[in-house]
Scaffold this active site. Structure first.
Site, short mmCIF file in Angstrom:
data_model
loop_
_atom_site.label_atom_id
_atom_site.label_comp_id
_atom_site.label_asym_id
_atom_site.label_seq_id
_atom_site.Cartn_x
_atom_site.Cartn_y
_atom_site.Cartn_z
N CYS A 101 0.85 -1.20 0.00
CA CYS A 101 0.00 0.00 0.00
C CYS A 101 0.88 1.25 0.00
O CYS A 101 0.59 2.23 -0.70
CB CYS A 101 -0.92 0.01 1.22
SG CYS A 101 -2.22 -1.24 1.21
N ASP A 504 24.95 37.57 16.41
CA ASP A 504 24.40 38.85 15.98
C ASP A 504 24.26 39.70 17.24
O ASP A 504 24.31 39.19 18.36
CB ASP A 504 23.04 38.61 15.31
CG ASP A 504 22.35 39.91 14.96
OD1 ASP A 504 23.00 40.79 14.38
OD2 ASP A 504 21.16 40.05 15.31
N ASP A 700 18.69 36.34 14.88
CA ASP A 700 17.23 36.33 14.95
C ASP A 700 16.55 37.11 13.85
O ASP A 700 15.32 37.20 13.81
CB ASP A 700 16.76 36.90 16.30
CG ASP A 700 16.93 38.41 16.40
OD1 ASP A 700 17.86 38.94 15.73
OD2 ASP A 700 16.16 39.06 17.12
#
Length: 804
Positions: A101, A504, A700
């Site tokens: 299947c 960052d 971010d």
């Protein structure tokens, strides 16, 4: 197949004349037109071998398989955006009954124009399909599955839980059956053993052997059925595994005992039954441990309510969360959780976001502020406009990260799997050699068959197979409960090797909430006019600096347009906003220089620790705004901890050199690279990687995305942009830099746990196989030792539930 049953689905054909299809002189009978259509669809695709390969253990299709219908709009809400502009949908496919299947569904879906990927998990019945929305749709995919005779539904977590409950229930029933019958068998076996020493009539001995055979048969062929099926499939697919060894060992002991029973020899029914019972006990414990490891994550995924109160035409209606669309208005009362991510329209309330951010104190949310799915409304009713669909909410993204972590394998696990494929045939040869040797050179206390079976069972690499995935599962689940989401075992392994971390600045090491501390207009401008121009350009931006400027404009009650202008963000430089009065440029001196604006010197441009934003309208310079962003409370502690772990730190920021060096000096960061464009950040990381360093990037924002995807490991902070979250390998659900230290610590602990598990598994097999081959271990002892070995690996992995 019998004419009384449907050729496609196997259901009994209805009374009267069934639906008939004739082709090349063959008659095919069907229970309904849907099955006939599915048959024609499969034959037309050239996949008719499906009917020869399939093996269905249950009968019939789910009721209503051909009646289920979903609107295109409803299905669209369950799709998610994936790279290259494609979309993906997860589907629960009911009616999957065998591996064939899976084969059929995957191939039929891939034949749909526009479908680029289709994977169906046989164990969970979950299909993940990626497609080009310009060429096909989720509704077409569902219609194809329906025409095949399966019942597709948008995948939901409760389907996983139901499958897990079924698996647990099946294991418990099989184990209890095996244990109960094995206890009965022990009574007959003790009688036989006593008869060998004290004498027993032939009739009594034969009766005990027959009763032993009767009791053992359901243990082997019911309780042990999963092992037998797994062993057969592994042989059929020419991929021998641990089930192969169990299958051969159990069947050898069982059928040899049947032969001995009719030839008046010694039987070993107790060996076959106890092997199955002990291995089931081990697997039951492993299953319980795995479910327990996932409980914390599942609690997080269930925090968003399944229903919401939607406002429409002044009336309220309760609807499924999944049916909410962007722009809908929902009413959230005190004591209720927000069902989707949204923006507060009316009212003001305190919100408990601890389940997401980890912050214990409630925060005040008012008009224009964002709320996240799963957060608790504490004090007042508020109206919220839906900003993302349920499938794209923060909680849903966490669910996708967790799902990916469970499916992605560590490189060391792939190596172990490769070793296992070679190891199993070698063990079979050793077992055959042991049987041949002891048959040729009999010994008083060694039975050839038992020695051969003992080798098969003791060598079963269950502990080897569990060593890596169990440690990764428990460790990543523990990390997720503490706000650190790894995307997979390969990410864990690479994180443990990190020696350089680049950060960052804004929103990562700082609070991300810059506030205006000084406004210096150019002599021909006014301070309020300078702020008004900057705020007009920043109205549509979500950048922290934009929020700081807008907050100052609101504080000074400077009027702004009701509808924000269309601005273009230039990553690392600022924004450009065309208006009917001219183009406004807000950002770095470079951005203004590119627009032909002369930027004069400013006495505050070199203010230590500040961020300067220059403003111009067309070619006229209007002045500079000074903003200050304070470091997060745990930023300094984070850098200090990283240094004690032997990790070098760097600051990559688009901010001014003065601001970058000031922050780095205060936190103790090793090196600083300021005024960096996104491409320059990625280039610096590439250079470090080329030098042999293992680099992690923490950021971010949109401008961090290239660096996050370039680094060995990209780590995104909560509250960041969707782009940063999507390209990252680790997501911190709480904006706390110290969690990076925890992520590195647990990654190293997971790696250490994997090595300990592998060491134990290899030592166990290397030392135990010779003992079994020499006839010094009985099969029952081997099964017990194998189970104990697996439990040792599980127990050692469970220690990773504790972060400290």
């Amino acid at each position: 197949m019998s004419n009384s049953r449907c050729y496609h689905c196997g259901d009994p054909n209805p009374a009267g004349a069934p639906i008939c299809h004739e082709e090349n002189g063959q008659r095919f009978l069907f229970c309904c037109h849907g099955c006939r259509s599915a048959f024609l669809l499969i034959r037309g695709a050239g996949l008719e071998q499906f009917y020869q390969q399939r093996q269905w253990d249950d009968e019939g299709l789910p009721a209503g398989a051909f009646d289920e219908r979903y609107s295109a709009e409803y299905l669209e809400r369950h799709t998610t955006v994936v790279p290259d502009g494609q979309r993906s949908i997860s589907i629960f496919v009911e009616g999957i009954r065998c591996a064939t299947c899976v084969w059929l569904v995957e191939r039929m879906l891939l034949k749909i124009p526009g479908v680029t990927q289709a994977r169906l998990n046989y164990g969970t019945h979950r299909a993940r399909v990626a497609f080009d929305p310009e060429r096909t749709s989720a509704q077409t995919i569902f219609q194809t599955l329906t025409r095949l005779g399966y019942l597709p539904r948008p995948y939901e977590q409760n389907h996983v839980e139901e499958a897990r409950r079924r698996e647990q229930r099946s294991l418990v029933i099989r184990f209890v059956t095996a244990a109960f019958l094995s206890m009965q068998l022990m009574g007959y076996s003790l009688a036989l053993y006593a008869g060998y020493f004290q004498g027993m009539s032939a009739e009594a001995r034969a009766l005990m052997q027959v009763l032993s055979a009767i009791v053992t048969t359901p243990v082997v062929f019911y309780a042990g059925w999963p092992f037998l099926v797994g062993g057969w499939n592994s042989l059929r697919n020419r991929s021998p595994n641990m089930d192969t060894l169990i299958c051969i060992g159990v069947l050898a002991a069982y059928f040899a005992s049947l032969h001995a029973m009719v030839s008046d020899g010694e039987v070993y029914f107790d060996t076959a039954a106890m092997i199955v019972t002990l291995i089931l006990a081990g697997r039951l414990f492993e299953n319980m441990a795995r479910n327990r490891a996932l409980q914390g994550v599942e609690r997080l995924l269930r925090v968003a309510p399944a229903t919401a109160c939607r406002l429409r035409d002044g009336q309220t209606e309760t609807v499924d969360t999944a049916s909410l669309a962007v722009g809908d208005i929902v009413l959230v009362r005190p004591g209720e959780r927000f069902s989707v991510d949204g923006m507060v329209l009316e009212g003001q309330t305190e919100v408990d976001e601890s389940i997401i951010s980890g912050e214990p104190l409630p925060v005040l949310r008012g008009a224009g502020e964002r709320v996240l799915a799963g957060a608790m409304n504490l004090s007042a009713s508020v109206q919220v406009r839906v900003t993302t669909s349920a499938a794209e909410s923060f909680i849903a993204r966490i669910a996708r990260v967790v799902e990916e972590a469970q499916s992605r394998k560590a490189p060391i696990e792939q190596l172990v799997n490769s070793i296992s494929r070679v190891f199993v045939p070698i063990v079979v040869l050793v077992s055959a050699g042991s049987f041949t040797y002891w048959s040729a050179f009999p010994a008083e206390h060694t039975t050839p068959l038992l020695a051969a079976v003992a080798v098969l069972i003791i060598a079963c690499p269950c502990a080897l197979g569990l060593a890596t995935p169990m440690a990764v599962l428990v460790g990543t689940a523990s990390a997720a409960r503490h706000g650190m989401l790894f995307r997979g075992g390969d990410i864990v392994e690479m994180t443990a090797r990190i020696d350089t971390i680049a950060f960052d600045k804004t929103g990562t090491l700082t609070e991300g909430r810059p506030r205006v501390i000084h406004v210096e207009p150019f002599p021909s401008s006014a301070a309020d006019e300078l702020l008004r121009l900057a705020a007009m350009a920043e109205q549509g931006s979500v950048h922290p600096i934009a929020r700081g400027i807008l907050e100052e404009a609101r504080r000074r009650e400077i009027p702004l347009p009701s509808e924000p202008h269309s601005s273009t963000a230039i990553a690392g430089k600022g924004v450009i906003c065309p208006t009917r009065h001219g183009t406004i440029r807000v950002g770095t001196p470079t951005l203004l220089d590119e627009g032909g604006v002369l930027v004069p010197g400013s006495p505050i441009a070199h203010h230590e620790g500040s961020t300067t934003v220059h403003v111009a309208l067309e070619q006229q310079y209007h002045g500079v705004i000074l903003l200050e962003d304070t470091p997060r409370q745990d930023s300094a502690a984070t850098i200090a901890h990283l240094h004690t772990m032997g990790i070098r730190t760097a600051l990559l920021t688009g901010d001014t050199r003065t601001a970058g060096h000031s922050l780095a000096k205060g936190l103790g960061i090793d090196e600083v690279h300021a005024e960096q464009l996104p491409a320059e950040k990625a280039q610096w990381i590439s250079q470090r990687m080329a030098s042999g360093n293992h680099v992690m990037m923490v950021g971010d924002g949109i401008n961090d995305a290239p660096a996050l995807s370039t680094a060995h490991i990209g780590c995104a902070m909560a509250g960041g942009t969707d782009v940063a979250l999507e390209v990252s390998d680790i997501v911190l659900t709480r904006p706390q830099p110290l969690r990076i230290v925890d992520a590195l610590t647990i990654a190293r602990r997971i790696r250490r746990g994997i090595r300990q598990n592998l060491f134990w598994a290899f030592i166990y097999n290397v030392s135990a196989i010779p003992l079994a081959a020499l006839g010094l271990l009985a099969p029952i002892h081997a099964a017990a030792a194998m189970t104990i070995s697996s439990l040792c690996v599980v127990g050692n992995s469970l220690r990773l539930r504790r972060l400290s």
